[in-house]
Structure formats: structure tokens, C-alpha cells
Scaffold this motif. Structure first.
Motif, PDB file in Angstrom:
ATOM      1  N   GLY A  39      -0.877  -7.097 -17.705  1.00 16.22           N
ATOM      2  CA  GLY A  39      -1.951  -6.043 -16.807  1.00 16.22           C
ATOM      3  C   GLY A  39      -1.651  -4.751 -17.534  1.00 16.22           C
ATOM      4  N   PRO A  40      -2.671  -3.768 -17.411  1.00 11.58           N
ATOM      5  CA  PRO A  40      -2.801  -2.519 -17.980  1.00 11.58           C
ATOM      6  C   PRO A  40      -1.601  -1.624 -17.237  1.00 11.58           C
ATOM      7  CG  PRO A  40      -4.679  -2.901 -17.011  1.00 11.58           C
ATOM      8  CD  PRO A  40      -4.086  -4.074 -16.772  1.00 11.58           C
ATOM      9  N   ASN A  41      -1.082  -0.574 -17.523  1.00 13.81           N
ATOM     10  CA  ASN A  41      -0.370   0.340 -17.104  1.00 13.81           C
ATOM     11  C   ASN A  41      -0.991   0.905 -15.634  1.00 13.81           C
ATOM     12  OD1 ASN A  41       1.965   0.472 -18.744  1.00 13.81           O
ATOM     13  ND2 ASN A  41       0.804   2.019 -19.948  1.00 13.81           N
ATOM     14  N   GLY A  42      -0.028   0.539 -14.451  1.00 13.42           N
ATOM     15  CA  GLY A  42      -0.645   0.924 -12.969  1.00 13.42           C
ATOM     16  C   GLY A  42      -1.252  -0.247 -12.500  1.00 13.42           C
ATOM     17  N   ALA A  43      -1.156  -1.581 -13.079  1.00 15.49           N
ATOM     18  CA  ALA A  43      -2.056  -2.661 -12.372  1.00 15.49           C
ATOM     19  C   ALA A  43      -1.060  -3.164 -11.402  1.00 15.49           C
ATOM     20  CB  ALA A  43      -1.744  -3.807 -13.524  1.00 15.49           C
ATOM     21  N   GLY A  44       0.368  -2.780 -11.037  1.00 18.15           N
ATOM     22  CA  GLY A  44       0.985  -3.239  -9.790  1.00 18.15           C
ATOM     23  C   GLY A  44       1.836  -4.592 -10.329  1.00 18.15           C
ATOM     24  N   LYS A  45       2.223  -4.371 -11.335  1.00 17.32           N
ATOM     25  CA  LYS A  45       3.278  -5.389 -12.035  1.00 17.32           C
ATOM     26  C   LYS A  45       4.600  -5.290 -11.585  1.00 17.32           C
ATOM     27  CE  LYS A  45       2.368  -4.492 -16.444  1.00 17.32           C
ATOM     28  NZ  LYS A  45       1.422  -3.477 -16.331  1.00 17.32           N
ATOM     29  N   SER A  46       5.036  -4.058 -11.505  1.00 17.63           N
ATOM     30  CA  SER A  46       6.309  -3.731 -11.302  1.00 17.63           C
ATOM     31  C   SER A  46       6.464  -3.794  -9.884  1.00 17.63           C
ATOM     32  CB  SER A  46       6.704  -2.252 -11.763  1.00 17.63           C
ATOM     33  OG  SER A  46       6.737  -2.343 -13.341  1.00 17.63           O
ATOM     34  N   THR A  47       5.586  -3.417  -9.165  1.00 13.43           N
ATOM     35  CA  THR A  47       5.673  -3.267  -7.635  1.00 13.43           C
ATOM     36  C   THR A  47       5.762  -4.813  -7.137  1.00 13.43           C
ATOM     37  OG1 THR A  47       4.150  -1.198  -7.621  1.00 13.43           O
ATOM     38  CG2 THR A  47       4.430  -2.514  -5.797  1.00 13.43           C
ATOM     39  N   THR A  48       4.832  -5.787  -7.417  1.00 13.81           N
ATOM     40  CA  THR A  48       4.814  -6.911  -7.193  1.00 13.81           C
ATOM     41  C   THR A  48       6.398  -7.605  -7.509  1.00 13.81           C
ATOM     42  OG1 THR A  48       2.709  -7.339  -8.103  1.00 13.81           O
ATOM     43  CG2 THR A  48       3.924  -9.328  -7.538  1.00 13.81           C
ATOM     44  N   PRO A  93      15.189  -4.747 -13.525  1.00 11.33           N
ATOM     45  CA  PRO A  93      14.159  -3.753 -13.069  1.00 11.33           C
ATOM     46  C   PRO A  93      13.351  -3.029 -14.405  1.00 11.33           C
ATOM     47  CG  PRO A  93      16.537  -3.369 -12.091  1.00 11.33           C
ATOM     48  CD  PRO A  93      16.600  -4.421 -13.130  1.00 11.33           C
ATOM     49  N   GLU A  94      12.527  -2.453 -14.374  1.00 11.87           N
ATOM     50  CA  GLU A  94      11.779  -1.903 -15.186  1.00 11.87           C
ATOM     51  C   GLU A  94      12.779  -0.702 -15.816  1.00 11.87           C
ATOM     52  OE1 GLU A  94       8.269   0.254 -13.694  1.00 11.87           O
ATOM     53  OE2 GLU A  94       7.401  -0.112 -15.486  1.00 11.87           O
ATOM     54  N   GLY A  95      12.643  -0.577 -16.890  1.00 11.75           N
ATOM     55  CA  GLY A  95      13.641   0.331 -17.773  1.00 11.75           C
ATOM     56  C   GLY A  95      14.813  -0.086 -17.715  1.00 11.75           C
ATOM     57  N   ARG A 123       0.831  -1.144   0.030  1.00 12.74           N
ATOM     58  CA  ARG A 123      -0.062  -0.113  -0.041  1.00 12.74           C
ATOM     59  C   ARG A 123       1.010   1.246  -0.081  1.00 12.74           C
ATOM     60  NH1 ARG A 123      -3.240  -3.215   2.738  1.00 12.74           N
ATOM     61  NH2 ARG A 123      -2.111  -3.149   4.684  1.00 12.74           N
ATOM     62  N   TYR A 124       0.467   2.292  -0.749  1.00 14.41           N
ATOM     63  CA  TYR A 124       1.304   3.536  -0.798  1.00 14.41           C
ATOM     64  C   TYR A 124       0.204   4.489  -0.390  1.00 14.41           C
ATOM     65  CZ  TYR A 124       4.605   1.663  -3.951  1.00 14.41           C
ATOM     66  OH  TYR A 124       5.672   0.975  -4.684  1.00 14.41           O
ATOM     67  N   GLY A 125       0.355   5.006   1.086  1.00 12.88           N
ATOM     68  CA  GLY A 125      -0.890   5.721   1.483  1.00 12.88           C
ATOM     69  C   GLY A 125      -1.978   5.074   1.392  1.00 12.88           C
ATOM     70  N   ASN A 126      -3.128   5.551   0.973  1.00 17.00           N
ATOM     71  CA  ASN A 126      -4.318   4.936   0.677  1.00 17.00           C
ATOM     72  C   ASN A 126      -4.693   4.068  -0.519  1.00 17.00           C
ATOM     73  OD1 ASN A 126      -4.781   6.882  -0.693  1.00 17.00           O
ATOM     74  ND2 ASN A 126      -6.534   7.939   0.689  1.00 17.00           N
ATOM     75  N   LEU A 127      -3.605   3.960  -1.418  1.00 13.31           N
ATOM     76  CA  LEU A 127      -3.441   3.344  -2.563  1.00 13.31           C
ATOM     77  C   LEU A 127      -3.089   1.828  -2.676  1.00 13.31           C
ATOM     78  CD1 LEU A 127      -4.081   3.419  -5.918  1.00 13.31           C
ATOM     79  CD2 LEU A 127      -1.251   3.696  -5.721  1.00 13.31           C
ATOM     80  N   THR A 128      -3.861   0.820  -2.859  1.00 15.82           N
ATOM     81  CA  THR A 128      -3.489  -0.494  -2.850  1.00 15.82           C
ATOM     82  C   THR A 128      -3.022  -0.544  -4.256  1.00 15.82           C
ATOM     83  OG1 THR A 128      -5.043  -0.970  -1.022  1.00 15.82           O
ATOM     84  CG2 THR A 128      -4.074  -2.993  -2.199  1.00 15.82           C
ATOM     85  N   ALA A 129      -1.702  -0.902  -4.029  1.00 12.40           N
ATOM     86  CA  ALA A 129      -0.905  -0.986  -5.542  1.00 12.40           C
ATOM     87  C   ALA A 129      -0.838  -2.344  -5.828  1.00 12.40           C
ATOM     88  CB  ALA A 129       0.560  -0.440  -5.399  1.00 12.40           C
ATOM     89  N   VAL A 130      -0.562  -3.473  -4.648  1.00 15.66           N
ATOM     90  CA  VAL A 130      -0.751  -4.885  -4.828  1.00 15.66           C
ATOM     91  C   VAL A 130      -1.598  -5.197  -3.766  1.00 15.66           C
ATOM     92  CG1 VAL A 130       0.826  -6.911  -4.744  1.00 15.66           C
ATOM     93  CG2 VAL A 130       1.456  -4.856  -5.894  1.00 15.66           C
TER      94      VAL A 130
HETATM   95  N1  LIG Z   1       6.537   5.001  -4.985  1.00 10.76           N
HETATM   96  C1  LIG Z   1       5.159   5.080  -5.345  1.00 10.76           C
HETATM   97  N2  LIG Z   1       4.487   5.758  -4.709  1.00 10.76           N
HETATM   98  C2  LIG Z   1       3.186   5.920  -4.810  1.00 10.76           C
HETATM   99  N3  LIG Z   1       2.478   5.205  -5.726  1.00 10.76           N
HETATM  100  C3  LIG Z   1       3.138   4.434  -6.544  1.00 10.76           C
HETATM  101  C4  LIG Z   1       4.637   4.322  -6.242  1.00 10.76           C
HETATM  102  N4  LIG Z   1       5.016   3.182  -7.114  1.00 10.76           N
HETATM  103  C5  LIG Z   1       4.052   3.064  -7.895  1.00 10.76           C
HETATM  104  N5  LIG Z   1       2.663   3.514  -7.507  1.00 10.76           N
HETATM  105  C6  LIG Z   1       1.504   3.226  -7.815  1.00 10.76           C
HETATM  106  O1  LIG Z   1       1.209   1.874  -7.696  1.00 10.76           O
HETATM  107  C7  LIG Z   1       0.417   1.407  -8.896  1.00 10.76           C
HETATM  108  C8  LIG Z   1       0.996   0.131  -9.343  1.00 10.76           C
HETATM  109  O2  LIG Z   1       2.223   0.778 -10.184  1.00 10.76           O
HETATM  110  P1  LIG Z   1       3.126  -0.381 -10.914  1.00 10.76           P
HETATM  111  O3  LIG Z   1       3.374  -1.431 -10.068  1.00 10.76           O
HETATM  112  O4  LIG Z   1       4.482   0.502 -11.272  1.00 10.76           O
HETATM  113  O5  LIG Z   1       2.350  -0.749 -12.201  1.00 10.76           O
HETATM  114  P2  LIG Z   1       2.592  -1.449 -13.387  1.00 10.76           P
HETATM  115  O6  LIG Z   1       3.955  -1.917 -13.439  1.00 10.76           O
HETATM  116  O7  LIG Z   1       1.832  -2.690 -13.762  1.00 10.76           O
HETATM  117  O8  LIG Z   1       2.386  -0.495 -14.627  1.00 10.76           O
HETATM  118  C9  LIG Z   1       0.381   2.590  -9.829  1.00 10.76           C
HETATM  119  O9  LIG Z   1      -1.033   3.088  -9.450  1.00 10.76           O
HETATM  120  C10 LIG Z   1       1.390   3.530  -9.340  1.00 10.76           C
HETATM  121  O10 LIG Z   1       0.905   4.933  -9.483  1.00 10.76           O
END
Ligand SMILES: Nc1ncnc2c1ncn2[C@@H]1O[C@H](COP(=O)(O)OP(=O)(O)O)[C@@H](O)[C@H]1O
Ligand SMILES: [Mg+2]
Lengths: 244, 313
Positions: B34-43, B80-82, B10-17
Motif C-alpha cells: 500500500g502507499p504511504n499512510g495506507a494503514g499498514k503499520s497501524t494494522t 516494528p517500523e524503523g 480510528r484516530y479522531g475522525n481519521l479512519t486509519a484502518v
Molecule cells: N498516532 C497517530 N495519530 C493520528 N494519526 C495517525 C497516527 N498514526 C498513524 N496515523 C495516520 O494513520 C494513517 C495510517 O498510517 P500508517 O499505518 O503508519 O500507514 P503506512 O504504514 O501504511 O504508511 C496515516 O494517515 C497516518 O497519518
């Protein structure tokens, strides 16, 4: 230990991969020279020592060391290489130490390159080379303490300008901790015990003590501890960012 | 092997994964879709040990990434991504650095570097600073770094992003060639990639895992799966013939090229019945085809159906 050495080598080499390192060294040497000859009255004093030279080191470091340290972690975070580095089999301590020692070695190189001024005093007179050696050691230790502070603040942000400004500010306070400017301010709000403790933290007091020619264990321990504490803080900050 | 248990960030109140659990075995190539912002990279960052999970856990080759981080990282190759790398370094210097960090020195290191350089065709740019390379080469340098120590487990975040079609193809065959004895996870938003390299696909959106299946199982969920399409000069007559086939659920006519598609009732096969019906009515067709499932359509319906816009709590 091995990863520390590998990171150390990579970092030190990267300093010299761009012109920035050479620019830094030239500026350092020019300022060090200018300060001792013009502001310090190197010739006019008629004494064969390097006191005017070393007197200005703290003030030189105050701006030049943060310029080196601001990159340490902020740059890695900005370019994303931190993700590469910290997913290699390396502990945070190893990474922090490798980077710190590389930056320190870089400053040491700049410091060693001031040797012509040492040759000059030895040519003009017969200075106490023991005192000069001690002063060099003290100067290097102080640079290390500045760098350790900078390492921590560079780890805290991806913005190098912010890292620079914060490092200068904190180092300024640490430099002057033994002086009325800072002590007066603290004395107004805290008991004498705190004032004494803060006075004991001053970079300048310890640097000047070493500069008298005696490397007292307490001054040595002071600088080493300062470095260790700030490097530890760097690892804590980096670890906290993982959980952010 | 990779295993995650209720992995969440979780980032603040956003549940990324959001509580993602899966297990990947050696020999599998898992596609993270998954679409962009799905949480792939975070996972992936959490599995690689770069980010700490808010809750849940992950292990690589049996080592928990938080309690046994060094062992886990030794077993893992991570892009890593990029594909970040140190721009001022020459390619060879960079690979030497990675090898040394992985404890591969001397002859063993040289052999591993030569192997990676050969696989990614970096011979021509070895002495060039990475900053001066094209995007495709940069990515290949990153990939070379990730596979350098011949890891048991590979996590590649968008390994073909920014490559031209030929380079994409080369990277895909590289992944296929390594797939047999390794556990591989790649993320992508390219559906054709899933077909080309993955033995299994997990679809995530808004941090939640929405599907976990083989590519063909996913295709089978498509509306088009087992549909029959045809083109004919005699559209009205064909349509009439098709509507009499019992198992046909719906008939659509493409307004552009007048191509007719007949969709079967769930679980039914209509190809034979359709072709018999057309013959019986003497409808001549230019072409008659059994439709494969359409992955893009499945992907769209899965990710748009279930809160694909990011889960705010
Ligand atoms: N450091 C961060 N702080 C706040 N929100 C983040 C951070 N990194 C990613 N997010 C948010 O988490 C969500 C998932 O991001 P990400 O894992 O990069 O998606 P994907 O790789 O599937 O495109 C997105 O909504 C993104 O904006
Ligand atoms: Mg991503």
C-alpha cells in the motif's frame, strides 16, 4: 518476575552507559555537600548529627529526581523502543516496576555515595547512628515517591521537558502539602476535613517524622502507598495511550 | 496463524484502518502492500498488541491479542517500523536482553543468539554499540531480535527499508528460508519484493483492503497481461496487420522507441494470432514478446481508483 529483573538490569546498566549518570551523581554529591556545609551550618551548629544534610534532601530531589524520571517512558516513546518493549511477553506492571526499581537503585547509589559525610560526623563526634540510618531510609523512600510521580508523567508525554516541569510542579505541591502555603489555599475553598487529608499527604511531614529516628509503620505505609498509587497510574496512562 | 476480524482503528475522525479481515496460514508469506499512510503499520501494531483496535479483533497463533496478550506475544516475532532498538547497547547485549525477556537463558539462549547472528551476519559488529551502526546493520539487528525465539508467527514492518540491493536480497532469502513452517506477514511498498518473497498479497489504501490475491493473480489483472509487444522497422504495416486480428482490442505505439503493443480483448490470447498475421503480411519483426502483467500498473490502478487518499468520515 523474571522480565522485571531483566528490564531492571538493562535499565540500570544503561544509566552508566552514558556520562549523564556520572554527571548526575557528581552534581548530587556536590549540592548535598554544599547545602549541608554552607546553608545548613554543619560545623557551626556544633552538633554531631546529619540534620543539616538531610534537611535539604527534599529540595535536592525536587529538581534532581525529575531529571532522572523524565527519561523513563518519554525516551522510549520518542525513540520507538516502547513498541519493541511492550510487544515482548511482559505485562505493563512488570515493565513499569523494572524501570522504576532501576531508577530507584540509581538514586540509592548516589545516596550511598554520600557516606563520607557520615564518616565525617562519626570522626568529629558520636552521633546517633540509628537516627542517621532512619533518615537515610526516609530519604530513599521519599526519592522513590518522587520517582513514582515522575514515572507517571513521563508515561504521559514524549516530551522530556514537559515531563520534567510537570513532575517538579506536582512534587512541589506534594512536598508542601502540610504547610500553610498549600493548606491555606485549599482551606479557602474546601472544608477542614479535606485540609487535614491533604496535610496527611505531605512528603515533608512524613520525611521529617522518619528523620526523628523512629520508622513509624504509618510513615512507611504512606510512602509505599504513594509509590504504588503513582506506579499504578503509570500503567493506566500507558494503557490509555494504546487505545488513543 | 494470524487472523483479523473487522479490525479497525480510528484516530479522531481519521479512519486509519477500516474493517480489515484476513487469515494467514503457516507456510504463507503475506505481503502487505500500500502507499504511504495506507494503514499498514497501524494494522501491524494492532496485531502485535501495541495498539488497541477501535473495533474488531485480531489473534496470533489462536490467541486473541487483547484477551490473551502474553501467549500471543510469545508466539510472535515483531519488527516494528524503523526497527527501533536501544542505541547505547552493544549488539550482543541487546540480543541477550531480548533472549532473557523471552525466557531463553543459558545454553538454549546462546544457541538461539548464535543462530540469529549467523543468519543476519552480525558477527563483526557484536561488541559495537547499536548507535554506531549503519542503517542496514541496525535493521538486521532488529530482525535478529524478531526471529531470536524462532517464533511461529512473524510480522515484519518494512524489513528491507534502508538496505542496499545486496542486503535486500539477503533479507529476502532469509524470509524465504523461514517461510516453510512459519506464518509471515511483511509490509512493503516495493513491488519487486512481492514477487521475491510473497505467496500472497493484500493491497490496502486509505485503511481499506482493496485486493487479496497471489502475485500472479494480481498481475493477471493488468492491462498488459497477455498483451503482445514487438519492435519492427515497419511500424505502419505491422499496425495494419495487427488491427486485422479479431481478438485485439487496442494497439498502442510507444512514442519514444516505436514499440508496438497489442492488447487482447478480455480473457483472450492473441500471441499466436498476432505472429501468424505478421507472417502473413510479411512484416519482419526484430523481436516479439508476450507481456507479463505489470504489478506496478495494477497497484496504481487499484490504489488510485478507490479513495487512496485516506478515508475521512
Ligand atoms: N498516532 C497517530 N495519530 C493520528 N494519526 C495517525 C497516527 N498514526 C498513524 N496515523 C495516520 O494513520 C494513517 C495510517 O498510517 P500508517 O499505518 O503508519 O500507514 P503506512 O504504514 O501504511 O504508511 C496515516 O494517515 C497516518 O497519518
Ligand atoms: Mg508504515
Amino acid at each position: 518476575m523474571k522480565p522485571t529483573l531483566t528490564i531492571f538490569k538493562r535499565e540500570l546498566r544503561s544509566y552508566f552507559a552514558t556520562p549523564v549518570a556520572y554527571v548526575f551523581i557528581v552534581i548530587f554529591l556536590l549540592l548535598a555537600g554544599a547545602f549541608s556545609f554552607y546553608l545548613g551550618g554543619f560545623y557551626e551548629r556544633g552538633q554531631a548529627d546529619l540534620q543539616p544534610f538531610f534537611t535539604f534532601h527534599p529540595w535536592l530531589y525536587l529538581f534532581l529526581v525529575p531529571a532522572v524520571s523524565m527519561r523513563l517512558w518519554a525516551e522510549e516513546r520518542k525513540s520507538g523502543t516502547i513498541e519493541l518493549l511492550l510487544t515482548l511477553p511482559v505485562t505493563l506492571w512488570q515493565a513499569v516496576l523494572g524501570k522504576f526499581f532501576a531508577a530507584w537503585a540509581f538514586i540509592a547509589i548516589a545516596l550511598v555515595l554520600t557516606f563520607p559525610i557520615w564518616l565525617t560526623v562519626n570522626y568529629l563526634g558520636s552521633p546517633d547512628n540509628g537516627v542517621i540510618f532512619a533518615s537515610y531510609v526516609g530519604s530513599l523512600l521519599m526519592a522513590g515517591a518522587f520517582l513514582a510521580v515522575g514515572s507517571c508523567l513521563s508515561a504521559a508525554t514524549r516530551n522530556q521537558v514537559i515531563a520534567f516541569i510537570l513532575t517538579v510542579a506536582i512534587c512541589f505541591v506534594l512536598l508542601l502539602a502540610g504547610y500553610p502555603l498549600v493548606l491555606g489555599a485549599i482551606g479557602a475553598i474546601a472544608p477542614q476535613g479535606v485540609v487535614d487529608a491533604v496535610a496527611g499527604l505531605s512528603f515533608l511531614t512524613h520525611f521529617e517524622a522518619i528523620g526523628k529516628g523512629v520508622i513509624d509503620l504509618r510513615d512507611l505505609v504512606y510512602f509505599v502507598l504513594t509509590i504504588v498509587v503513582w506506579l499504578y497510574a503509570s500503567t493506566v496512562v500507558i494503557d490509555m495511550k494504546k487505545a488513543a | 496463524m494470524i487472523e483479523t476480524r473487522e479490525l479497525s482503528k480510528r484516530y479522531g475522525n481519521l479512519t486509519a484502518v477500516d474493517a480489515i479481515s484476513f487469515k494467514v496460514e503457516p507456510g504463507q508469506v503475506l505481503g502487505f502492500l500500500g502507499p504511504n499512510g495506507a494503514g499498514k503499520s497501524t494494522t501491524m501494531k494492532m496485531i502485535a498488541g501495541f495498539l488497541a483496535p477501535t473495533s474488531g479483533s485480531a489473534s496470533v497463533a489462536g490467541f486473541d491479542v487483547e484477551t490473551r496478550p502474553l501467549e500471543a506475544r510469545r508466539a510472535l516475532g515483531y519488527l516494528p517500523e524503523g526497527a527501533p532498538s536501544y542505541g547505547e547497547m552493544a549488539v550482543r547485549e541487546f540480543l541477550d536482553f531480548i533472549a532473557s525477556m523471552r525466557g531463553l537463558d543459558g545454553d538454549a539462549g546462546e544457541r538461539r543468539i548464535d543462530d540469529a547472528v549467523g543468519r543476519l551476519q552480525l558477527e563483526a559488529v557484536l561488541e559495537q554499540p547499536i548507535d554506531t551502526l549503519s542503517k542496514g546493520f541496525k535493521r538486521r539487528v532488529g530482525l535478529a531480535g524478531a526471529i531470536l525465539h524462532d517464533p511461529k508467527v512473524l510480522i515484519l514492518d518494512e524489513p528491507t527499508d534502508g538496505l542496499d540491493p545486496n542486503q535486500k536480497q539477503e533479507v529476502r532469502s532469509l524470509i524465504n528460508s523461514m517461510a516453510r513452517d512459519k506464518t509471515i506477514v511483511i509490509s512493503t511498498h516495493l513491488l519487486e519484493e512481492v514477487h521475491a518473497v510473497c505467496t500472497r498479497a493484500i493491497i490496502i489504501a486509505g485503511g481499506r483492503m482493496l485486493a487479496d490475491a497471489t502475485p500472479s493473480e494480481l498481475e493477471a489483472r493488468s492491462r498488459y497481461f497477455q498483451a503482445v509487444s514487438l519492435s519492427t522497422a515497419n511500424v505502419e504495416q505491422a499496425k495494419a496487420a495487427l488491427s486485422r486480428v479479431a481478438d485485439v482490442a487496442a494497439i498502442e505505439i510507444d512514442p519514444q522507441d516505436q514499440r508496438i503493443t497489442a492488447f487482447p480483448k478480455p480473457g483472450r490470447q492473441i500471441f499466436v494470432a498476432v505472429s501468424d498475421a505478421l507472417k502473413a503480411q510479411n512484416v519482419t519483426v526484430r523481436e516479439l514478446a508476450l507481456e507479463p502483467g505489470r504489478l506496478d500498473e495494477v497497484f496504481r490502478s487499484i490504489t488510485q481508483g478507490a479513495g487512496g487518499k485516506g478515508a475521512r468520515t
